[in-house]
Design a protein around this motif. Structure first.
Motif, mmCIF file in Angstrom:
data_model
loop_
_atom_site.group_PDB
_atom_site.id
_atom_site.type_symbol
_atom_site.label_atom_id
_atom_site.label_comp_id
_atom_site.label_asym_id
_atom_site.label_seq_id
_atom_site.Cartn_x
_atom_site.Cartn_y
_atom_site.Cartn_z
ATOM 1 N N GLN A 14 -98.349 59.953 -111.641
ATOM 2 C CA GLN A 14 -97.482 59.355 -110.439
ATOM 3 C C GLN A 14 -96.318 58.511 -111.109
ATOM 4 O O GLN A 14 -96.609 57.907 -112.216
ATOM 5 N N THR B 293 -94.340 55.361 -111.275
ATOM 6 C CA THR B 293 -94.597 53.841 -111.078
ATOM 7 C C THR B 293 -93.571 52.701 -111.574
ATOM 8 O O THR B 293 -92.344 53.103 -111.985
ATOM 9 N N THR C 119 -92.958 48.618 -112.831
ATOM 10 C CA THR C 119 -93.808 47.619 -113.311
ATOM 11 C C THR C 119 -92.770 46.651 -113.898
ATOM 12 O O THR C 119 -91.495 46.940 -113.811
ATOM 13 N N THR D 17 -89.276 51.597 -114.709
ATOM 14 C CA THR D 17 -90.025 52.687 -114.237
ATOM 15 C C THR D 17 -90.593 53.510 -115.233
ATOM 16 O O THR D 17 -90.112 53.661 -116.168
#
Length: 338
Positions: free
Chosen positions: A206, A208, A210, A304
């Motif tokens: 998926q 993400t 961070t 990302t």
């Protein structure tokens, strides 16, 4: 609606060549199934005579229109080539290139049953193309199938875990695989039509977000209540910097893609469109998350990662390999919707 078969896609890496720069980040070029040379080029007569090895990096992307995670992901070689050459695969990173490969990577591949097997068997014997590749190891998840294709409902398929120790015994190119205690074959299989593959367990795939970092004297963004929303189709591997130009307006730059537009507090959600996938943003920043007082020059930085699992394919052509027309292999992914 769960993730659809049509949303399970493979994409090329940014750099496709035979130099040390091969690989890198996810590209926007989809690998279309069934198209000649969609992964590797033809092998020349000189290369067959001398032998050669090529690498190509690909990504297994979950292009979910509903932004769904793909869980318990399993990636495997469904069918090897019919020629003298062979294909193995191994996990990569979001950014690695051929220059980063060490030659000691754990390899995964597919072989054939040595003989027919019956229901209830606690082990199988598999003929591989090269025992030195060690494509089966203790604790592996393996896939056994006699299906004509991944979506063939007329054939049989099962996933079995190998024992954690002493599960694999090699005799040349032949591997005896012992299942984890309590596991036995649920089906009978004929050697002539059955493949056995070691499986890369890719977990949950998926997009993400961070590395969130705010630099401001009194401005805030509530990323806990209003997290940045990545997009399964539009999100890429990138580091983003949001820079305020005054108390309400800001610009957003990607470290690689550059400027993706401007936004403002109170101006609505900021969702810059990925130009390679029109209608799908790189991410969405919720307007409701803003608080405090921001000033010119203050920033937010975050990173990302796409909904894509990086893989390396290694094509090995031994010296003296025969020419074959229509040489092809098949790789695939299976899993579950969140």
């Amino acid at each position: 609606m769960p993730v659809q078969d049509s949303e399970l896609k493979f994409y090329k890496a940014a750099s496709v060549n035979d130099t040390s720069t091969c690989g890198g980040k996810l590209s926007a070029t989809e690998i279309v199934s069934g198209v000649k040379n969609n992964t590797f080029p033809d092998i020349s007569q000189a290369e067959r005579a001398a032998g050669t090895t090529r690498f190509r990096k690909i990504f297994s992307k979950i292009a979910s229109a509903e932004n769904l995670a793909f869980q318990n992901s399993k990636i495997f070689l469904e069918r090897s080539t019919p020629g003298d050459d062979r294909i193995v695969m191994f996990p990569g990173t979001q950014t690695d290139t051929k220059a980063d490969l060490t030659g000691s990577e754990r390899l995964y591949g597919v072989g054939k049953l040595q003989s027919d097997v019956s229901v209830g068997e606690p082990s199988v014997i598999v003929i591989t193309e090269a025992g030195a590749d060690a494509i089966f190891q203790d604790g592996d998840l393996i896939r056994i199938s006699n299906q004509d294709g991944v979506n063939d409902n007329t054939g049989k398929e099962e996933w079995i875990r190998l024992a954690a120790s002493n599960a694999v015994s090699w005799n040349g190119d032949q591997a005896t695989l012992t299942f984890l205690a309590g596991n036995v074959l649920a089906n009978a299989y004929a050697a002539t039509s059955t493949r056995v593959a070691s499986v890369i367990e890719a977990g949950t795939i998926q997009p993400t977000v961070t590395g969130w970092s705010e630099i401001s004297a009194s401005g805030t963004y509530n990323e806990g209540t209003y997290p940045v929303v990545p997009n399964s189709i539009g999100t890429i591997k990138e580091t983003w910097t949001l820079t305020f130009t005054n108390a309400t307006n800001y610009t957003v730059q990607g470290s690689v893609v550059g400027s993706v537009g401007t936004g403002s507090i109170g101006g609505g959600d900021f969702a810059p469109d990925n130009i390679n996938f029109t209608g799908h943003p790189y991410f969405t920043l919720k307007d409701a998350g803003w608080g405090g007082t921001w000033a010119s020059g203050e920033t937010i930085v975050f990173s990302t990662t796409p909904a894509a699992y990086p893989l390396w394919l290694q094509h090995i052509v031994p010296a003296g390999a025969n020419s074959i027309s229509g040489n092809a292999m098949r790789y695939a992914i299976a899993g579950e919707s969140a």
